[in-house]
Design an enzyme around this catalytic site. Structure first.
Site, PDB file in Angstrom:
ATOM      1  N   SER A 143      -9.084  12.078  -2.594  1.00 18.37           N
ATOM      2  CA  SER A 143      -7.818  12.796  -2.749  1.00 18.37           C
ATOM      3  C   SER A 143      -8.097  13.942  -3.711  1.00 18.37           C
ATOM      4  CB  SER A 143      -6.789  11.837  -3.361  1.00 18.37           C
ATOM      5  OG  SER A 143      -5.703  12.543  -3.911  1.00 18.37           O
ATOM      6  N   TYR A 156      -4.290   4.956  -9.111  1.00 15.31           N
ATOM      7  CA  TYR A 156      -4.682   5.772  -7.954  1.00 15.31           C
ATOM      8  C   TYR A 156      -5.725   6.817  -8.386  1.00 15.31           C
ATOM      9  CZ  TYR A 156      -3.959   8.491  -3.608  1.00 15.31           C
ATOM     10  OH  TYR A 156      -4.123   9.148  -2.406  1.00 15.31           O
TER      11      TYR A 156
HETATM   12  P1  NAD Z   1      -0.368   5.470   5.548  1.00 11.88           P
HETATM   13  O1  NAD Z   1       0.521   4.609   4.727  1.00 11.88           O
HETATM   14  O2  NAD Z   1       0.218   6.316   6.630  1.00 11.88           O
HETATM   15  O3  NAD Z   1      -1.542   4.578   6.206  1.00 11.88           O
HETATM   16  C1  NAD Z   1      -2.276   3.654   5.448  1.00 11.88           C
HETATM   17  C2  NAD Z   1      -2.780   2.548   6.374  1.00 11.88           C
HETATM   18  O4  NAD Z   1      -3.580   1.663   5.567  1.00 11.88           O
HETATM   19  C3  NAD Z   1      -1.652   1.709   6.990  1.00 11.88           C
HETATM   20  O5  NAD Z   1      -1.878   1.574   8.389  1.00 11.88           O
HETATM   21  C4  NAD Z   1      -1.770   0.350   6.282  1.00 11.88           C
HETATM   22  O6  NAD Z   1      -1.404  -0.757   7.106  1.00 11.88           O
HETATM   23  C5  NAD Z   1      -3.262   0.329   5.947  1.00 11.88           C
HETATM   24  N1  NAD Z   1      -3.572  -0.577   4.846  1.00 11.88           N
HETATM   25  C6  NAD Z   1      -2.928  -0.707   3.660  1.00 11.88           C
HETATM   26  N2  NAD Z   1      -3.497  -1.674   2.925  1.00 11.88           N
HETATM   27  C7  NAD Z   1      -4.526  -2.168   3.659  1.00 11.88           C
HETATM   28  C8  NAD Z   1      -5.501  -3.178   3.442  1.00 11.88           C
HETATM   29  N3  NAD Z   1      -5.503  -3.919   2.328  1.00 11.88           N
HETATM   30  N4  NAD Z   1      -6.413  -3.407   4.410  1.00 11.88           N
HETATM   31  C9  NAD Z   1      -6.396  -2.688   5.580  1.00 11.88           C
HETATM   32  N5  NAD Z   1      -5.506  -1.728   5.829  1.00 11.88           N
HETATM   33  C10 NAD Z   1      -4.581  -1.479   4.885  1.00 11.88           C
HETATM   34  O7  NAD Z   1      -1.170   6.365   4.471  1.00 11.88           O
HETATM   35  P2  NAD Z   1      -2.011   7.731   4.592  1.00 11.88           P
HETATM   36  O8  NAD Z   1      -1.252   8.769   3.890  1.00 11.88           O
HETATM   37  O9  NAD Z   1      -2.485   7.960   5.967  1.00 11.88           O
HETATM   38  O10 NAD Z   1      -3.246   7.343   3.631  1.00 11.88           O
HETATM   39  C11 NAD Z   1      -4.545   7.078   4.103  1.00 11.88           C
HETATM   40  C12 NAD Z   1      -5.537   7.367   2.997  1.00 11.88           C
HETATM   41  O11 NAD Z   1      -5.460   8.754   2.645  1.00 11.88           O
HETATM   42  C13 NAD Z   1      -5.300   6.582   1.700  1.00 11.88           C
HETATM   43  O12 NAD Z   1      -6.533   6.175   1.149  1.00 11.88           O
HETATM   44  C14 NAD Z   1      -4.640   7.616   0.797  1.00 11.88           C
HETATM   45  O13 NAD Z   1      -4.853   7.352  -0.565  1.00 11.88           O
HETATM   46  C15 NAD Z   1      -5.366   8.865   1.252  1.00 11.88           C
HETATM   47  N6  NAD Z   1      -4.676  10.106   0.920  1.00 11.88           N
HETATM   48  C16 NAD Z   1      -3.421  10.343   1.394  1.00 11.88           C
HETATM   49  C17 NAD Z   1      -2.814  11.543   1.066  1.00 11.88           C
HETATM   50  C18 NAD Z   1      -1.424  11.885   1.541  1.00 11.88           C
HETATM   51  O14 NAD Z   1      -0.850  12.831   1.011  1.00 11.88           O
HETATM   52  N7  NAD Z   1      -0.889  11.197   2.510  1.00 11.88           N
HETATM   53  C19 NAD Z   1      -3.473  12.484   0.256  1.00 11.88           C
HETATM   54  C20 NAD Z   1      -4.746  12.183  -0.209  1.00 11.88           C
HETATM   55  C21 NAD Z   1      -5.345  10.992   0.131  1.00 11.88           C
END
Ligand code: NAD
Length: 261
Positions: A143, A156
């Site tokens: 991130s 985080y």
């Molecule tokens: P999201 O909530 O849309 O998807 C996350 C997925 O992870 C879900 O399908 C959930 O069921 C799964 N998950 C959660 N805990 C789990 C576990 N213990 N084992 C297996 N699966 C699990 O979130 P997103 O925004 O797509 O985030 C995905 C990644 O991107 C994360 O690591 C997040 O930190 C990172 N990220 C997101 C953003 C943002 O702005 N959305 C920015 C930077 C980084």
């Protein structure tokens, strides 16, 4: 376009958001994609939808914090397709709170998902890659918070910084068998993870939801724009398809200029 023809790709947290789009883009590029997620029904729907569009996909039930489930899930992929070429360690959640209000349970849960999950899936993928010595790619979903801190996000920010260290270590240890390890560092992407944070941050900071988006989330971007799942998936495709160890141990920040390295 970069191609992944026949490559076996495991994407964790691929039932939703960024991971789902990466799985779709990998399948469209010819990859065989394992959708590993805690949410099995959603993972099965995603895999069925990829297969309906002519791609190859498999749903795998996996809580990335559970060693036995990770070992079994990665073995299921090797049983189905004989190998693992690409791992995207993407599963993640967010819990926002003041450090002084964080419970130890929430702290541990955050580190378990982001760091234990990355370690366990990496270990299992590398065990296969080391045996075959045919190369591979490990990609961590970091991130902007791998490089910067924000209020209310202590675990985080800690975990996302930690992924840089893991990627650099994997880059050194696995280079001899041709495996590259890199981190993608997105800015804010409007996924369920972020939609949930907007009202939470508004409450914690005592400002409107509109102000959270404009004055907190996108304040330091060059153009006030959200990063999209496509932006992140395209970088993930480039990193998965890249052919040499020239690009390893790096972090690529995809954030509309929020953080410039
Ligand atoms: P999201 O909530 O849309 O998807 C996350 C997925 O992870 C879900 O399908 C959930 O069921 C799964 N998950 C959660 N805990 C789990 C576990 N213990 N084992 C297996 N699966 C699990 O979130 P997103 O925004 O797509 O985030 C995905 C990644 O991107 C994360 O690591 C997040 O930190 C990172 N990220 C997101 C953003 C943002 O702005 N959305 C920015 C930077 C980084």
């Amino acid at each position: 376009m970069s191609r992944l023809d026949g490559k076996v790709c495991v994407v964790t947290g691929a039932a939703s958001g960024i991971g789902l789009r990466i799985a779709e883009v990998y399948a469209a590029a010819g990859g065989r994609v394992a959708i590993a997620d805690l949410a099995l029904e959603a993972a099965e729907r995603a895999a069925a939808s990829i297969r309906a569009s002519g791609g190859e996909a498999l749903a795998v039930a996996m809580d990335v914090t559970d060693e036995a489930q990770v070992v079994a899930g990665m073995a299921k992929v090797v049983d189905a397709w004989g190998r693992i070429d690409v791992l995207v360690s993407n599963a993640g959640i967010q819990i926002v709170n003041k450090l002084t209000d964080f419970s130890l349970d929430d702290w541990r849960r955050m580190l378990a998902i982001h760091l234990d999950g990355a370690f366990l899936t990496t270990r299992e993928a590398l065990r296969d890659m080391e045996k075959r010595r045919e190369g591979g790619a490990i990609i961590y979903m970091g991130s902007v918070h791998s490089h910067l801190a924000s209020k209310l996000k202590a675990p985080y920010v800690t975990a996302k910084h930690g992924l840089l260290g893991l990627a650099r270590t994997v880059a050194k240890e696995a280079a001899e068998y041709g495996v590259r390890a890199n981190v993608i560092c997105p800015g804010f992407v409007r996924t369920p993870l972020v939609e949930k944070q907007i009202p939470e941050q508004a409450r914690e900071l005592g400002i409107s939801e509109e102000a959270v988006v404009k004055d907190v989330m996108l304040k330091d971007t060059v153009d006030g724009e959200f990063t999209t799942v496509d932006d992140v998936a395209n970088v993930a495709l480039m990193l998965a398809a890249f052919e040499t160890n020239a690009l390893t141990g790096q972090s690529l920040v995809v954030s509309h200029g929020w953080f410039m390295q």
